[in-house]
Design a protein around this motif. Structure first.
Motif, PDB file in Angstrom:
ATOM      1  N   GLU A  67     -10.616 -11.261   6.580  1.00  0.00           N
ATOM      2  CA  GLU A  67     -10.332 -11.429   8.004  1.00  0.00           C
ATOM      3  C   GLU A  67      -9.830 -12.843   8.284  1.00  0.00           C
ATOM      4  OE1 GLU A  67     -13.616 -10.323  10.431  1.00  0.00           O
ATOM      5  OE2 GLU A  67     -12.447 -10.266  12.277  1.00  0.00           O
ATOM      6  N   LYS A  68     -10.410 -13.826   7.618  1.00  0.00           N
ATOM      7  CA  LYS A  68     -10.008 -15.225   7.807  1.00  0.00           C
ATOM      8  C   LYS A  68      -8.575 -15.446   7.320  1.00  0.00           C
ATOM      9  CE  LYS A  68     -11.386 -19.956   6.611  1.00  0.00           C
ATOM     10  NZ  LYS A  68     -12.365 -20.778   5.849  1.00  0.00           N
ATOM     11  N   ALA A  69      -8.233 -14.847   6.167  1.00  0.00           N
ATOM     12  CA  ALA A  69      -6.875 -14.995   5.638  1.00  0.00           C
ATOM     13  C   ALA A  69      -5.852 -14.455   6.630  1.00  0.00           C
ATOM     14  CB  ALA A  69      -6.749 -14.264   4.297  1.00  0.00           C
ATOM     15  N   GLY A  70      -6.170 -13.316   7.248  1.00  0.00           N
ATOM     16  CA  GLY A  70      -5.266 -12.761   8.243  1.00  0.00           C
ATOM     17  C   GLY A  70      -5.155 -13.635   9.474  1.00  0.00           C
ATOM     18  N   ALA A  71      -6.284 -14.156   9.912  1.00  0.00           N
ATOM     19  CA  ALA A  71      -6.297 -14.982  11.120  1.00  0.00           C
ATOM     20  C   ALA A  71      -5.463 -16.250  10.929  1.00  0.00           C
ATOM     21  CB  ALA A  71      -7.729 -15.344  11.495  1.00  0.00           C
ATOM     22  N   TYR A  72      -5.469 -16.798   9.708  1.00  0.00           N
ATOM     23  CA  TYR A  72      -4.725 -18.026   9.421  1.00  0.00           C
ATOM     24  C   TYR A  72      -3.368 -17.754   8.778  1.00  0.00           C
ATOM     25  CZ  TYR A  72      -8.822 -20.798  10.597  1.00  0.00           C
ATOM     26  OH  TYR A  72      -9.858 -21.390  11.271  1.00  0.00           O
ATOM     27  N   LYS A  73      -2.972 -16.466   8.744  1.00  0.00           N
ATOM     28  CA  LYS A  73      -1.664 -16.043   8.228  1.00  0.00           C
ATOM     29  C   LYS A  73      -1.446 -16.498   6.789  1.00  0.00           C
ATOM     30  CE  LYS A  73       0.358 -16.072  12.870  1.00  0.00           C
ATOM     31  NZ  LYS A  73       1.470 -16.520  13.736  1.00  0.00           N
ATOM     32  N   GLN A  74      -2.495 -16.346   5.985  1.00  0.00           N
ATOM     33  CA  GLN A  74      -2.429 -16.742   4.579  1.00  0.00           C
ATOM     34  C   GLN A  74      -2.165 -15.528   3.699  1.00  0.00           C
ATOM     35  OE1 GLN A  74      -6.335 -18.423   4.175  1.00  0.00           O
ATOM     36  NE2 GLN A  74      -5.707 -20.437   4.957  1.00  0.00           N
ATOM     37  N   PRO A  75      -1.221 -15.611   2.737  1.00  0.00           N
ATOM     38  CA  PRO A  75      -0.978 -14.509   1.814  1.00  0.00           C
ATOM     39  C   PRO A  75      -2.241 -14.175   1.017  1.00  0.00           C
ATOM     40  CG  PRO A  75       0.751 -16.165   1.660  1.00  0.00           C
ATOM     41  CD  PRO A  75      -0.337 -16.759   2.492  1.00  0.00           C
ATOM     42  N   PHE A 101       9.685   9.526  -6.852  1.00  0.00           N
ATOM     43  CA  PHE A 101       9.057   8.372  -6.217  1.00  0.00           C
ATOM     44  C   PHE A 101       7.605   8.206  -6.658  1.00  0.00           C
ATOM     45  CE2 PHE A 101       8.935   5.188  -2.923  1.00  0.00           C
ATOM     46  CZ  PHE A 101       7.625   5.198  -2.470  1.00  0.00           C
ATOM     47  N   SER A 102       6.916   9.316  -6.916  1.00  0.00           N
ATOM     48  CA  SER A 102       5.543   9.320  -7.456  1.00  0.00           C
ATOM     49  C   SER A 102       4.550   8.571  -6.580  1.00  0.00           C
ATOM     50  CB  SER A 102       5.523   8.748  -8.883  1.00  0.00           C
ATOM     51  OG  SER A 102       6.377   9.490  -9.728  1.00  0.00           O
ATOM     52  N   GLY A 103       4.558   8.849  -5.287  1.00  0.00           N
ATOM     53  CA  GLY A 103       3.644   8.185  -4.366  1.00  0.00           C
ATOM     54  C   GLY A 103       2.215   8.655  -4.548  1.00  0.00           C
ATOM     55  N   LEU A 104       1.303   7.697  -4.694  1.00  0.00           N
ATOM     56  CA  LEU A 104      -0.117   7.989  -4.874  1.00  0.00           C
ATOM     57  C   LEU A 104      -0.899   7.668  -3.596  1.00  0.00           C
ATOM     58  CD1 LEU A 104      -0.604   6.496  -8.436  1.00  0.00           C
ATOM     59  CD2 LEU A 104      -0.818   8.909  -7.843  1.00  0.00           C
ATOM     60  N   PRO A 105      -2.055   8.329  -3.405  1.00  0.00           N
ATOM     61  CA  PRO A 105      -2.879   8.090  -2.201  1.00  0.00           C
ATOM     62  C   PRO A 105      -3.754   6.851  -2.381  1.00  0.00           C
ATOM     63  CG  PRO A 105      -3.866   9.825  -3.525  1.00  0.00           C
ATOM     64  CD  PRO A 105      -2.593   9.445  -4.223  1.00  0.00           C
ATOM     65  N   CYS A 106      -3.147   5.672  -2.212  1.00  0.00           N
ATOM     66  CA  CYS A 106      -3.800   4.417  -2.585  1.00  0.00           C
ATOM     67  C   CYS A 106      -4.691   3.828  -1.501  1.00  0.00           C
ATOM     68  CB  CYS A 106      -2.743   3.398  -3.007  1.00  0.00           C
ATOM     69  SG  CYS A 106      -1.152   3.592  -2.198  1.00  0.00           S
ATOM     70  N   GLY A 107      -4.735   4.445  -0.311  1.00  0.00           N
ATOM     71  CA  GLY A 107      -5.591   3.935   0.759  1.00  0.00           C
ATOM     72  C   GLY A 107      -5.089   2.601   1.297  1.00  0.00           C
ATOM     73  N   PHE A 108      -5.943   1.910   2.063  1.00  0.00           N
ATOM     74  CA  PHE A 108      -5.546   0.612   2.614  1.00  0.00           C
ATOM     75  C   PHE A 108      -6.797  -0.205   2.962  1.00  0.00           C
ATOM     76  CE2 PHE A 108      -6.548   2.849   6.432  1.00  0.00           C
ATOM     77  CZ  PHE A 108      -6.802   1.909   7.409  1.00  0.00           C
ATOM     78  N   ARG A 109      -6.562  -1.463   3.312  1.00  0.00           N
ATOM     79  CA  ARG A 109      -7.658  -2.324   3.789  1.00  0.00           C
ATOM     80  C   ARG A 109      -7.335  -2.784   5.194  1.00  0.00           C
ATOM     81  NH1 ARG A 109     -10.494  -7.418   0.532  1.00  0.00           N
ATOM     82  NH2 ARG A 109     -12.499  -7.270   1.658  1.00  0.00           N
ATOM     83  N   ASP A 110      -8.286  -2.593   6.111  1.00  0.00           N
ATOM     84  CA  ASP A 110      -8.061  -2.958   7.505  1.00  0.00           C
ATOM     85  C   ASP A 110      -8.136  -4.475   7.665  1.00  0.00           C
ATOM     86  OD1 ASP A 110      -9.134  -1.113  10.448  1.00  0.00           O
ATOM     87  OD2 ASP A 110      -7.527  -2.574  10.169  1.00  0.00           O
ATOM     88  N   ASP A 111      -7.703  -4.969   8.838  1.00  0.00           N
ATOM     89  CA  ASP A 111      -7.678  -6.414   9.046  1.00  0.00           C
ATOM     90  C   ASP A 111      -9.071  -7.031   9.102  1.00  0.00           C
ATOM     91  OD1 ASP A 111      -6.533  -5.981  12.490  1.00  0.00           O
ATOM     92  OD2 ASP A 111      -8.361  -5.348  11.493  1.00  0.00           O
ATOM     93  N   ASP A 112     -10.097  -6.197   9.328  1.00  0.00           N
ATOM     94  CA  ASP A 112     -11.469  -6.724   9.317  1.00  0.00           C
ATOM     95  C   ASP A 112     -12.125  -6.611   7.939  1.00  0.00           C
ATOM     96  OD1 ASP A 112     -13.117  -3.824  10.902  1.00  0.00           O
ATOM     97  OD2 ASP A 112     -11.937  -4.033   9.065  1.00  0.00           O
ATOM     98  N   GLY A 113     -11.354  -6.141   6.952  1.00  0.00           N
ATOM     99  CA  GLY A 113     -11.846  -6.074   5.581  1.00  0.00           C
ATOM    100  C   GLY A 113     -12.293  -4.696   5.119  1.00  0.00           C
ATOM    101  N   GLN A 118      -3.487  -6.451   7.624  1.00  0.00           N
ATOM    102  CA  GLN A 118      -3.980  -5.322   6.837  1.00  0.00           C
ATOM    103  C   GLN A 118      -3.460  -5.393   5.403  1.00  0.00           C
ATOM    104  OE1 GLN A 118      -3.218  -1.578   8.752  1.00  0.00           O
ATOM    105  NE2 GLN A 118      -4.383  -2.107  10.584  1.00  0.00           N
ATOM    106  N   GLY A 119      -4.153  -4.695   4.505  1.00  0.00           N
ATOM    107  CA  GLY A 119      -3.755  -4.649   3.108  1.00  0.00           C
ATOM    108  C   GLY A 119      -3.144  -3.309   2.768  1.00  0.00           C
ATOM    109  N   LEU A 120      -1.840  -3.303   2.443  1.00  0.00           N
ATOM    110  CA  LEU A 120      -1.139  -2.079   2.084  1.00  0.00           C
ATOM    111  C   LEU A 120      -0.514  -2.231   0.699  1.00  0.00           C
ATOM    112  CD1 LEU A 120       0.862  -1.306   5.372  1.00  0.00           C
ATOM    113  CD2 LEU A 120      -1.537  -0.832   4.866  1.00  0.00           C
ATOM    114  N   SER A 121      -0.036  -1.113   0.154  1.00  0.00           N
ATOM    115  CA  SER A 121       0.653  -1.133  -1.121  1.00  0.00           C
ATOM    116  C   SER A 121       2.080  -1.586  -0.942  1.00  0.00           C
ATOM    117  CB  SER A 121       0.640   0.276  -1.740  1.00  0.00           C
ATOM    118  OG  SER A 121      -0.693   0.707  -1.949  1.00  0.00           O
ATOM    119  N   VAL A 122       2.721  -1.956  -2.073  1.00  0.00           N
ATOM    120  CA  VAL A 122       4.086  -2.453  -2.035  1.00  0.00           C
ATOM    121  C   VAL A 122       4.917  -1.755  -3.115  1.00  0.00           C
ATOM    122  CG1 VAL A 122       5.562  -4.464  -2.444  1.00  0.00           C
ATOM    123  CG2 VAL A 122       3.462  -4.699  -1.092  1.00  0.00           C
ATOM    124  N   ARG A 123       6.078  -1.268  -2.723  1.00  0.00           N
ATOM    125  CA  ARG A 123       7.098  -0.782  -3.655  1.00  0.00           C
ATOM    126  C   ARG A 123       8.297  -1.712  -3.606  1.00  0.00           C
ATOM    127  NH1 ARG A 123       7.039   4.430  -5.859  1.00  0.00           N
ATOM    128  NH2 ARG A 123       4.827   4.995  -6.121  1.00  0.00           N
TER     129      ARG A 123
END
Length: 500
Positions: free
Chosen positions: A350-358, A436-448, A491-496
């Motif tokens: 949450e702190k990383a998001g608040a401070y716009k840190q990768p 494309f082989s997309g998998l159901p990788c889920g995600f991480r919300d901005d609160d962790g 939020q934490g998402l996957s990347v192609r």
């Protein structure tokens, strides 16, 4: 004789005083009330009541003034109205009508709670006028629906009408079906079918008519509007209402499939061919033979590339004019070698998001998930100028995602071709025809918080939607399409990756 005339004059004068027929105060108060100046009318009415306490009209008008001025206690209003009734019972129905009219006024202002309260007051005074009141609400709903594409408000009002007087069910059903046909003809399709669905739930009178509306519009999408993929949901709604027509619809799908085959549109041939078999298994042999005639059409080229940062190898596939990586990015550094911070705890994320840190993480902070699904990155890592993707590759923009989904037939159906053939819950797997082989990788919300692994795969685009969010694409176990949405940048998402 003179004495008799004198008594008559006294009686007339007394009556005039009591009724206030020629009272200057009543006349002045009415002038102010006609101008909606209710506060200014009050002193004249109070003076009239003081001078002529038996004047029923003065009590009624004073109560009406207080009713029109916000903030006055209901108890005071009712006391004045009850006094008018006590003096003249003819005011009972009049007062009931006043409350009903006030309720209508409040419905027009969308103050439904207060309107209901005044309707109930009206009911106490004039219970036999409920049908007339329901008619007024119904008429207003009709009037509103004629001048607005807001379907929610008329539907709310129609529901209110039914609660007041159930005898309006047929009128509501007729009206909503009429609105449905009108809106659909004018191109307001969602609004039209909202009216249609509401009407048949309310009264089944028009079920067959609405089923035919769905069928007709489904045909238009295929035959006139050139949007065949969108047609299926309308055909399916038709079948829900007319389940006995599956074979009839299967025959229509078979005709469409053959027509698209003649046009060399193999994708739409398979699209309608599968639906044809789904609705009538007698077409299975035909479809099997058709499949054997046509080979897969998307995967025309593929290979492997190596990320020079860490030596990881990624498969790639050519889809249309684009070349896509076929698994999620799994790096811990930018192109220049700078480390991207790994974040584990909810507070740090949450702190990383608040401070716009990768930042990056494994799903559930479990490296085993990383082996299968790659890493989850916040958008600040995606957008960092040091470069997240391998050399010669980039994070796809929103427009480049759209190019992919358009090539695969549109967002309504291409998810089936982009999903992997295993790993999705509840038999939500795809056929991966695109590679494309997309998998159901889920995600991480901005609160962790982590969520939806096995159910959703969500990938960043490089395109910002606004200051706090960027566009994404997601696949779902429960849907054959792909969804264009946005996610908060923290939020934490996957990347192609897409080749330059």
């Amino acid at each position: 004789m003179k004495k008799k005339i004198y008594h008559i004059i006294i009686i007339v004068i007394s009556t005039w005083i009591i009724c206030g027929c020629n009272s200057k105060e009543i006349k002045k108060a009415k002038e102010y009330m006609d101008a909606a100046m209710y506060t200014e009318a009050i002193p004249y009415l109070e003076l009239e009541i003081q001078d002529n306490p038996k004047n029923a009209e003065a009590s009624f008008l004073l109560g009406k003034c207080y009713l029109e001025i916000e903030g006055h206690e209901q108890e005071k209003i009712e006391k004045l109205f009850n006094r008018a009734i006590l003096l003249d019972d003819d005011y009972r129905d009049i007062i009931g009508s006043v409350f009903y009219d006030k309720a209508i006024e409040l419905y027009k202002k969308k103050n439904d709670f207060k309107a209901k309260e005044y309707y109930e007051y009206g009911l106490e005074y004039f219970p036999t006028a409920t049908t007339e009141f329901a008619q007024k609400v119904f008429d207003y709903a009709v009037e509103f629906s004629e001048t607005s594409t807001d379907v929610d408000r008329p539907i709310e009002l129609f529901q209110i009408v039914d609660k007041i007087s159930p005898e309006f069910k047929t009128q509501i059903a007729d009206r909503t079906y009429s609105l449905a046909t009108k809106f659909i003809e004018k191109g307001f399709v969602n609004e039209g079918f909202t009216y249609a669905d509401f009407g048949i739930k309310y009264d089944p009178k028009h079920i067959e008519d609405v089923a035919n509306l769905y069928l007709k519009y489904g045909k238009e999408l295929v035959e006139k509007l050139n949007e065949p993929y969108k047609s299926i949901k309308y055909f399916e709604e038709h079948i829900k209402l007319r389940p006995g027509e599956k074979q009839k619809l299967a025959s229509l799908f078979n005709r469409y499939a053959k027509e698209f085959e003649e046009k060399d549109n193999i994708e739409l041939l398979f699209f309608f061919g599968k639906k044809c078999v789904e609705y009538d298994n007698n077409y299975k042999e035909w479809f099997t033979e058709t499949e054997q005639k046509h080979e897969p059409i998307y995967r025309s080229d593929s290979g492997i590339f190596t990320d020079s940062r860490d030596g990881q190898k990624y498969k790639w596939v050519k889809i249309g004019n684009q070349v896509w990586s076929t698994r999620n990015l799994d790096v811990t550094t930018f192109r220049n070698g700078d480390q991207i911070q790994q974040v584990k705890t909810d507070e740090e994320w949450e702190k990383a998001g608040a401070y716009k840190q990768p930042a990056w993480c494994y799903y559930d902070n479990n490296p085993v998930n990383g082996e299968k699904y790659g890493k989850l990155y916040n958008w600040y890592a995606v957008n960092d100028p040091r470069g997240l993707s391998p050399l010669g590759w980039h994070i796809p923009s929103d427009a480049e995602w759209t190019e992919l989904t358009d090539y695969l037939g549109g967002e309504d159906v291409n998810g089936q071709k982009m999903k992997s053939t295993s790993g999705w819950v509840e038999n939500g797997n795809g056929n991966d025809k695109s590679g494309f082989s997309g998998l159901p990788c889920g995600f991480r919300d901005d609160d962790g918080a982590f969520g939806y692994i096995g159910e959703y795969g969500i990938w960043w685009s490089s395109t910002e939607r606004h200051a706090y969010a960027a566009w994404n694409r997601d696949l779902s176990f429960s849907n054959v399409g792909v969804y264009r949405g946005d996610s908060g940048k923290a939020q934490g998402l996957s990347v192609r990756c897409l080749r330059d």
